[in-house]
Design a protein around this motif. Structure first.
Motif, short mmCIF file in Angstrom:
data_model
loop_
_atom_site.label_atom_id
_atom_site.label_comp_id
_atom_site.label_asym_id
_atom_site.label_seq_id
_atom_site.Cartn_x
_atom_site.Cartn_y
_atom_site.Cartn_z
N ALA A 11 0.90 -1.43 -0.06
CA ALA A 11 0.12 -0.19 0.05
C ALA A 11 0.87 1.18 -0.06
CB ALA A 11 -0.92 0.15 1.19
N ASN A 12 0.22 2.39 -0.69
CA ASN A 12 1.20 3.49 -0.66
C ASN A 12 0.68 4.74 0.26
OD1 ASN A 12 -1.12 4.20 -2.04
ND2 ASN A 12 -0.09 4.60 -4.11
N LYS A 13 -0.30 4.25 1.18
CA LYS A 13 -0.68 4.89 2.28
C LYS A 13 -0.64 4.13 3.67
CE LYS A 13 -5.77 4.58 0.91
NZ LYS A 13 -5.87 3.12 0.97
N ILE A 14 -0.80 4.76 4.62
CA ILE A 14 -0.97 3.84 5.91
C ILE A 14 -2.22 3.25 6.13
CG2 ILE A 14 0.91 4.98 7.23
CD1 ILE A 14 -1.81 6.13 9.02
N ILE A 15 -2.37 1.95 6.61
CA ILE A 15 -3.27 1.23 6.80
C ILE A 15 -3.34 0.97 8.24
CG2 ILE A 15 -4.82 -0.73 6.30
CD1 ILE A 15 -3.47 -0.85 3.53
N ILE A 16 -4.59 1.53 8.98
CA ILE A 16 -4.67 1.03 10.46
C ILE A 16 -5.49 -0.37 10.45
CG2 ILE A 16 -5.28 1.57 12.79
CD1 ILE A 16 -2.87 3.18 11.59
N GLU A 17 -5.15 -1.53 10.92
CA GLU A 17 -5.90 -2.81 10.71
C GLU A 17 -6.70 -2.58 11.68
OE1 GLU A 17 -2.87 -2.37 12.17
OE2 GLU A 17 -2.71 -3.86 13.81
N THR A 18 -7.83 -3.56 11.83
CA THR A 18 -8.76 -3.75 12.94
C THR A 18 -9.05 -5.35 13.04
OG1 THR A 18 -10.83 -3.79 11.44
CG2 THR A 18 -10.25 -1.47 12.40
N TYR A 19 -9.58 -5.63 14.09
CA TYR A 19 -9.50 -7.28 14.34
C TYR A 19 -11.14 -7.59 14.63
CZ TYR A 19 -4.66 -6.47 14.97
OH TYR A 19 -3.13 -6.27 14.88
N PRO A 20 -11.78 -7.66 13.53
CA PRO A 20 -13.25 -8.06 13.75
C PRO A 20 -13.56 -9.43 14.51
CG PRO A 20 -12.63 -7.98 11.25
CD PRO A 20 -11.45 -7.79 12.17
N ASP A 21 -12.75 -10.40 14.20
CA ASP A 21 -13.16 -11.51 14.71
C ASP A 21 -11.76 -12.05 15.76
OD1 ASP A 21 -14.98 -11.97 12.15
OD2 ASP A 21 -12.80 -12.34 11.94
N LEU A 22 -12.01 -13.27 16.51
CA LEU A 22 -11.01 -14.05 17.08
C LEU A 22 -10.35 -14.58 16.26
CD1 LEU A 22 -9.51 -14.85 19.76
CD2 LEU A 22 -11.08 -16.73 19.58
N GLY A 23 -9.04 -14.44 15.96
CA GLY A 23 -8.13 -15.19 14.96
C GLY A 23 -7.06 -15.98 15.61
N TYR A 24 -6.24 -16.79 14.73
CA TYR A 24 -5.20 -17.37 15.43
C TYR A 24 -3.99 -17.25 14.41
CZ TYR A 24 -8.52 -20.05 18.17
OH TYR A 24 -9.44 -20.63 18.85
N ASN A 25 -2.71 -17.59 14.80
CA ASN A 25 -1.48 -17.63 13.85
C ASN A 25 -1.31 -18.89 13.12
OD1 ASN A 25 0.68 -17.45 12.15
ND2 ASN A 25 1.95 -16.50 13.81
N TYR A 26 -1.98 -19.16 12.22
CA TYR A 26 -1.89 -20.39 11.39
C TYR A 26 -1.42 -20.06 9.69
CZ TYR A 26 -4.96 -22.96 14.71
OH TYR A 26 -5.59 -23.33 15.73
N ARG A 27 -0.44 -19.10 9.74
CA ARG A 27 -0.10 -18.61 8.68
C ARG A 27 0.93 -19.52 7.85
NH1 ARG A 27 0.77 -12.84 10.64
NH2 ARG A 27 2.27 -14.10 11.71
N MET A 28 0.93 -19.98 6.74
CA MET A 28 1.92 -20.69 5.97
C MET A 28 3.25 -19.70 5.80
SD MET A 28 1.77 -22.76 2.35
CE MET A 28 1.44 -24.46 3.17
N THR A 29 4.25 -20.19 5.68
CA THR A 29 5.48 -19.15 5.25
C THR A 29 5.60 -19.27 3.51
OG1 THR A 29 7.37 -20.68 5.23
CG2 THR A 29 6.46 -19.58 7.43
#
Ligand SMILES: *Cc1c(COP(=O)(O)O)cnc(C)c1O
Length: 376
Positions: free
Chosen positions: A221-239
């Protein structure tokens, strides 16, 4: 002397090269390679979306959670499966209800599903056993009648087909594994496929701490993005390291599946000559990837299953017991209300034999001859 393992992942120079390239690129966590792997995988199975995770277990957890299953809900699963099938239901505080299997295919017995349905039933989770597709049309018919969700445990079924269409391409949520025991590998890893854009978006948030924006979106992104957390999540990210391997592995699928089917065909032919052994039968609706090859040792055999396994091990041949029965494990005592005679018989009397693309014909003859020597 032979020393034959139960399985061996099929990896080569290309995997080494792409992993080095990812390391050189400086982006080793989830990024462009994961996005590309997801696209390629979705295309391969014929699904609209694919979402990568850290394993099939976490894929199943995510799939069940975003489908809205929770406390008080029942999910019908076969007991004959790896324990993660039922565990993923329990992670969501829902209740796995075990149904018996069809002895011919080891897949969930469609006739037994209706008997397991109660007012609390919300979903059916068929497992494509050792890569052999469950009878999806018959399961879908019951799901439609009782308004149930179908989530496929397709851990072993990459490249298998039901009625000419690949598993993952039948419109349900399906979860796949890239553990080294499975058809292709990323070390550890999983993938969820779906045709539903809303489910896909919720899965992406679920695996990324419930965050509204992905790392890569924010990075480009070429502008700042402030994230939100709408639901409960986990760290299940593949690399990206794993995804780069996965992209090379997908290219190898046609060869891997061809070799597995060829080797399984030789087992079928040689082992059906032994009267104490039953070999797998493939229904006409199915194209089987042979993620595993099992035999059932009949009661009339001169040795029992465990004796057969030790005698093979003495000869340098690794085997594994057939698929476990989840309801027989200590943690699941008290869960099953139904009787599961076929599951109990199959889990006690089946053996998995070595099967992988580089198993040589000399090694395979040694295995079939050793079986004949022990049993005849
Ligand atoms: C292997 C397997 C799993 C778990 O897969 P992981 O990627 O190791 O988490 C789940 N279900 C079945 C049927 C499996 O065979």
């Amino acid at each position: 002397m032979f020393n034959i393992p139960i399985t061996k992942p099929y990896l080569g120079e290309e995997e080494k090269q792409v992993v080095s390239q990812v390391i050189e690129s400086g982006w080793v966590s989830q990024g462009p390679k994961v996005a590309e792997f997801e696209e390629r995988f979705a295309e391969y199975v014929g699904a609209r979306y694919a979402v990568a995770t850290t394993s099939c277990t976490t894929a199943l957890h995510a799939a069940i959670a975003v489908s809205g299953l929770g406390p008080g809900d029942e999910v019908i699963v076969p007991s004959l499966s790896f324990i993660a099938t039922a565990n993923s239901v329990v992670y969501c505080n829902a209740m796995p209800v075990f149904a018996d299997i069809d002895p011919e295919t080891c897949n969930i017995d469609v006739e037994k599903i209706e008997g397991a349905i109660t007012k609390k039933t919300k979903a059916i989770m068929p497992v494509h056993q050792m890569g052999l597709p469950a009878d999806l049309d018959s399961i879908q018919k019951i799901a439609n009648k009782y308004n149930l969700i179908v989530i496929e445990d397709a851990a072993c079924a990459i490249g298998s087909e039901y009625k000419g269409k690949k598993i993952g391409g039948h419109g349900n949520i399906a979860c796949f594994s890239f553990h080294p025991r499975k058809i292709i590998t990323t070390g550890e890893g999983g993938m969820i496929t779906t045709d539903d854009p809303d489910i896909a978006a919720r899965l992406r948030r679920f695996r990324h701490h419930g965050m509204s924006v992905s790392d890569i979106e924010r990075h480009v992104a070429n502008k700042i993005i402030i994230e939100t957390y709408p639901d409960l999540g986990y760290n299940y990210r593949m690399t990206d390291i794993q995804a780069a391997m996965g992209l090379e592995q997908v290219k190898r699928l046609p060869f891997i599946i061809k070799m597995r089917r060829q080797i399984a065909g030789i087992y079928d032919e040689e082992l059906s000559k032994i009267p104490y052994v039953r070999v797998p039968q493939v229904p006409t609706y199915a194209f089987h990837n042979y993620q595993s090859y099992w035999i059932e040792l009949l009661e009339s055999a001169p040795v029992d299953r465990n004796m057969l396994m030790s005698k093979l091990l003495e000869k340098g041949i690794a085997t594994r017991r057939g698929i476990m029965a989840i309801h027989m494990e200590p943690y699941y005592k008290g869960y099953s209300k139904l009787s599961l005679p076929t599951t109990e018989k199959i889990t006690m009397n089946t053996v998995l034999l070595p099967l992988y693309p580089t198993l040589s014909s000399e090694e395979q003859s040694y295995i079939t001859n050793s079986l004949k020597e022990i049993l005849l």
